[in-house]
Write a protein that holds these residues in place. Structure first.
Motif, PDB file in Angstrom:
ATOM      1  N   ILE A 164      -5.668   4.818  10.153  1.00 17.02           N
ATOM      2  CA  ILE A 164      -4.621   5.759   8.867  1.00 17.02           C
ATOM      3  C   ILE A 164      -5.284   5.930   7.232  1.00 17.02           C
ATOM      4  O   ILE A 164      -4.908   6.870   6.637  1.00 17.02           O
ATOM      5  N   HIS A 165      -6.471   4.975   7.459  1.00 20.57           N
ATOM      6  CA  HIS A 165      -7.640   5.294   6.124  1.00 20.57           C
ATOM      7  C   HIS A 165      -8.119   6.403   5.835  1.00 20.57           C
ATOM      8  O   HIS A 165      -8.877   6.512   5.242  1.00 20.57           O
ATOM      9  N   ASN A 195      -8.807  -1.954   6.147  1.00 16.15           N
ATOM     10  CA  ASN A 195      -8.052  -2.522   5.009  1.00 16.15           C
ATOM     11  C   ASN A 195      -7.618  -4.427   4.957  1.00 16.15           C
ATOM     12  O   ASN A 195      -7.578  -4.445   6.373  1.00 16.15           O
ATOM     13  N   PHE A 215      -1.835  -6.594  12.888  1.00 18.00           N
ATOM     14  CA  PHE A 215      -2.857  -7.174  13.282  1.00 18.00           C
ATOM     15  C   PHE A 215      -2.862  -8.021  13.476  1.00 18.00           C
ATOM     16  O   PHE A 215      -3.317  -8.794  14.697  1.00 18.00           O
ATOM     17  N   GLY A 249       5.543   5.457  12.926  1.00 19.47           N
ATOM     18  CA  GLY A 249       4.711   4.619  11.679  1.00 19.47           C
ATOM     19  C   GLY A 249       4.180   4.160  12.665  1.00 19.47           C
ATOM     20  O   GLY A 249       4.256   3.739  14.161  1.00 19.47           O
ATOM     21  N   MET A 250       3.106   3.736  12.039  1.00 17.72           N
ATOM     22  CA  MET A 250       1.505   3.135  12.344  1.00 17.72           C
ATOM     23  C   MET A 250       2.032   1.101  12.874  1.00 17.72           C
ATOM     24  O   MET A 250       1.036   0.541  13.905  1.00 17.72           O
ATOM     25  N   VAL A 251       2.340   0.781  12.238  1.00 13.21           N
ATOM     26  CA  VAL A 251       3.219  -0.837  12.661  1.00 13.21           C
ATOM     27  C   VAL A 251       3.908  -0.911  13.602  1.00 13.21           C
ATOM     28  O   VAL A 251       3.014  -1.924  14.276  1.00 13.21           O
ATOM     29  N   TYR A 266      -5.292  -6.773   7.247  1.00  8.78           N
ATOM     30  CA  TYR A 266      -4.004  -5.825   7.206  1.00  8.78           C
ATOM     31  C   TYR A 266      -2.463  -6.930   8.321  1.00  8.78           C
ATOM     32  O   TYR A 266      -2.920  -6.592   9.149  1.00  8.78           O
ATOM     33  N   CYS A 291      -9.916  -1.726  12.378  1.00  9.61           N
ATOM     34  CA  CYS A 291      -9.080  -0.946  11.038  1.00  9.61           C
ATOM     35  C   CYS A 291     -10.704  -0.405  10.363  1.00  9.61           C
ATOM     36  O   CYS A 291     -11.004  -0.744  10.707  1.00  9.61           O
ATOM     37  N   ALA A 347       1.283  -1.117  -0.333  1.00 12.14           N
ATOM     38  CA  ALA A 347       0.078  -0.236  -0.169  1.00 12.14           C
ATOM     39  C   ALA A 347       0.690   1.482   0.008  1.00 12.14           C
ATOM     40  O   ALA A 347       0.967   1.836   1.149  1.00 12.14           O
ATOM     41  N   ASP A 365      -7.130   1.869  14.398  1.00 12.41           N
ATOM     42  CA  ASP A 365      -6.116   2.515  13.259  1.00 12.41           C
ATOM     43  C   ASP A 365      -6.853   3.077  12.368  1.00 12.41           C
ATOM     44  O   ASP A 365      -7.337   2.301  11.491  1.00 12.41           O
ATOM     45  N   SER A 410       0.432   8.850   6.621  1.00  9.62           N
ATOM     46  CA  SER A 410       1.433   8.328   5.630  1.00  9.62           C
ATOM     47  C   SER A 410       0.838   7.698   4.298  1.00  9.62           C
ATOM     48  O   SER A 410       1.350   7.450   2.966  1.00  9.62           O
ATOM     49  N   LYS A 411      -0.471   7.330   4.737  1.00  7.85           N
ATOM     50  CA  LYS A 411      -1.446   6.646   3.217  1.00  7.85           C
ATOM     51  C   LYS A 411      -1.456   8.116   2.385  1.00  7.85           C
ATOM     52  O   LYS A 411      -1.680   7.785   1.466  1.00  7.85           O
TER      53      LYS A 411
HETATM   54  C1  LIG Z   1      -4.057   0.041   8.816  1.00  9.78           C
HETATM   55  C2  LIG Z   1      -2.978   0.043   8.360  1.00  9.78           C
HETATM   56  N1  LIG Z   1      -2.174   0.158   8.828  1.00  9.78           N
HETATM   57  C3  LIG Z   1      -0.649   0.392   9.207  1.00  9.78           C
HETATM   58  C4  LIG Z   1      -0.311   0.722   7.923  1.00  9.78           C
HETATM   59  C5  LIG Z   1       1.501   0.499   8.339  1.00  9.78           C
HETATM   60  O1  LIG Z   1       1.890   2.353   8.761  1.00  9.78           O
HETATM   61  P1  LIG Z   1       3.025   2.422   8.736  1.00  9.78           P
HETATM   62  O2  LIG Z   1       4.521   2.157   6.724  1.00  9.78           O
HETATM   63  O3  LIG Z   1       3.310   4.210   9.556  1.00  9.78           O
HETATM   64  O4  LIG Z   1       3.919   1.484   9.699  1.00  9.78           O
HETATM   65  C6  LIG Z   1      -0.854   0.429   7.077  1.00  9.78           C
HETATM   66  C7  LIG Z   1      -0.018   0.250   5.514  1.00  9.78           C
HETATM   67  O5  LIG Z   1      -0.719   0.033   5.110  1.00  9.78           O
HETATM   68  C8  LIG Z   1      -2.218   0.443   7.392  1.00  9.78           C
HETATM   69  O6  LIG Z   1      -3.161   0.201   6.458  1.00  9.78           O
END
Ligand SMILES: Cc1ncc(COP(=O)(O)O)c(C=O)c1O
Length: 379
Positions: free
Chosen positions: A196-197, A166, A118, A90-92, A115, A162, A32, A194, A229-230
């Motif tokens: 992020i989207h 995703n 998770f 970062g989100m991960v 995703y 999420c 992504a 989460d 970021s997305k």
């Molecule tokens: C739902 C979700 N969370 C986290 C991430 C990753 O985020 P990061 O690149 O900041 O770790 C993504 C990336 O595709 C995502 O779709």
């Protein structure tokens, strides 16, 4: 010509997405990130920061914190206090910090397909991961409340949401969010949401509703995760933030980060701020382009026997069921025919595929043509 039609040539550059198939005639529509340039103002700020020539430590400027608070109020109607924000690279990483903070809980619950991090983050900290399949209603993936009601839970178990989702692209509706919040509160769980989207809602005039914005009770049990970021295609800059109103939860979260999670890179702060402050027009253009790509992909994929595509309400990701294709491994089959998709197996759903629509329409056309031809060869 649209600004999103003409993209940098990423082949031979340091790109995870394109590097995977270097030297092979396989179009990368998997991980992504988007092939598009970031908004022009972000590129200008990045160029200026690069040319400055000193890359020492930085700090999150107050102006960025204010900008996040103003933006939350104007886009989502959610009032934040500045000290609720915690920055991460970062989100991960943030998903893992949540699991680490609650490693003494009995489980982390999530909905599949999902995703992949998770699924892996809970076990990184010895936490069991309870996977609840989503349910399909009128071709739309949503929350299976019957399945949730059957779960055994203990107070402070983690629910990992999420939102938007995703890989299936669901933008949860107000009533679904309210019902979920009620369920979480009844069970006294902690919510990691989460989002992020959240700025990639494809239905015109739709507005993202952060779970925590539903009311003070659910806000007090929620860790919301967001990032530029997305939306603005900045994942390589590693900048994200958690929003945690509850002081005790925030302390727990920060303790789980202590000593092992660095700040986001100094350069990522001005880029994030410029994306948030100046990227709105670009974002709306992007959504239009993505809608066009979505329509194109849906119409072509629906012509293929054995594939069932689901229309994403949000994200630039399209989920499809390929279990009726007469091939043992649909992911491998399409790779062998020149299209690199994400394998549903990684999301907990073998036989499904995820397609990344964040690319030039001409490239998408080419990929869809190859998929069509590949499937015709089966009959
Ligand atoms: C739902 C979700 N969370 C986290 C991430 C990753 O985020 P990061 O690149 O900041 O770790 C993504 C990336 O595709 C995502 O779709």
């Amino acid at each position: 010509m649209d600004i999103f039609d003409n993209n940098p040539d990423r082949a031979g550059r340091n790109s995870l997405k394109w590097g995977k198939y270097a030297g092979k005639d396989i179009l990368p529509l998997w991980v992504a990130d988007m092939d598009f340039r970031s908004p022009p103002e972000v590129i200008r700020v990045a160029t200026e920061a690069a040319e400055f020539g000193n890359y020492g430590y930085g700090n999150c400027p107050d102006t960025l914190v204010e900008c996040v608070c103003e933006r939350s109020k104007s886009l989502y109607g959610w009032d934040l206090e500045k000290h609720w924000l915690v920055w991460l690279p970062g989100m991960v990483c943030a998903l893992n910090v949540c699991c680490r903070a609650f490693e003494d809980s009995s489980q982390a619950i999530t909905q599949v397909p999902i995703y992949p991090p998770f699924l892996s983050a809970p076990s990184n900290f010895g936490l069991s991961c309870t996977q609840v399949p989503m349910t399909l209603a009128s071709d739309r993936y949503t929350i299976d409340f019957d399945a949730l009601n059957e779960l055994d839970t203990s107070p402070n178990d983690l629910f990992m949401l999420c939102h938007p989702h995703n890989p299936v692209g669901t933008a949860y509706r107000q009533a679904e969010l309210q019902a979920l919040a009620k369920w979480i509160l009844n069970r006294e769980l902690v919510l990691c949401s989460d989002e992020i989207h959240c700025d990639l809602l494809l239905e015109p005039n739709s507005r993202h509703q952060p779970m925590a914005s539903l009311g003070p009770e659910i806000e007090g049990r929620t860790i919301t995760l967001m990032a530029p970021s997305k939306t603005f295609n900045l994942p390589g800059f590693g900048c994200s933030f958690a929003i945690i109103s509850n002081g005790e939860l925030r302390r727990k979260f920060k303790r789980a980060m202590a000593g092992i999670v660095p700040d986001p890179p100094a350069m990522s702060f001005p880029l994030t701020e410029s994306a948030f402050r100046s990227g709105e027009k670009w974002r709306l253009q992007l959504l239009d382009y993505l809608r066009g790509n979505r329509e194109l992909a849906l119409s072509r994929l629906r012509e293929i026997n054995g594939l069932i595509p689901y229309s994403p309400e949000a994200t630039y990701l399209l989920w499809m069921d390929a279990r009726k294709l007469p091939v043992p491994n649909p992911h491998q089959f399409f790779e062998e025919h020149g299209v690199g998709l994400s394998d549903g197996r990684d999301f907990g759903s073998p036989g499904f595929l995820r397609m990344n629509l964040g690319c030039a329409r001409s490239l998408l056309e080419e990929a869809l043509g190859r998929m069509n031809k590949a499937c015709q060869s089966l009959t």
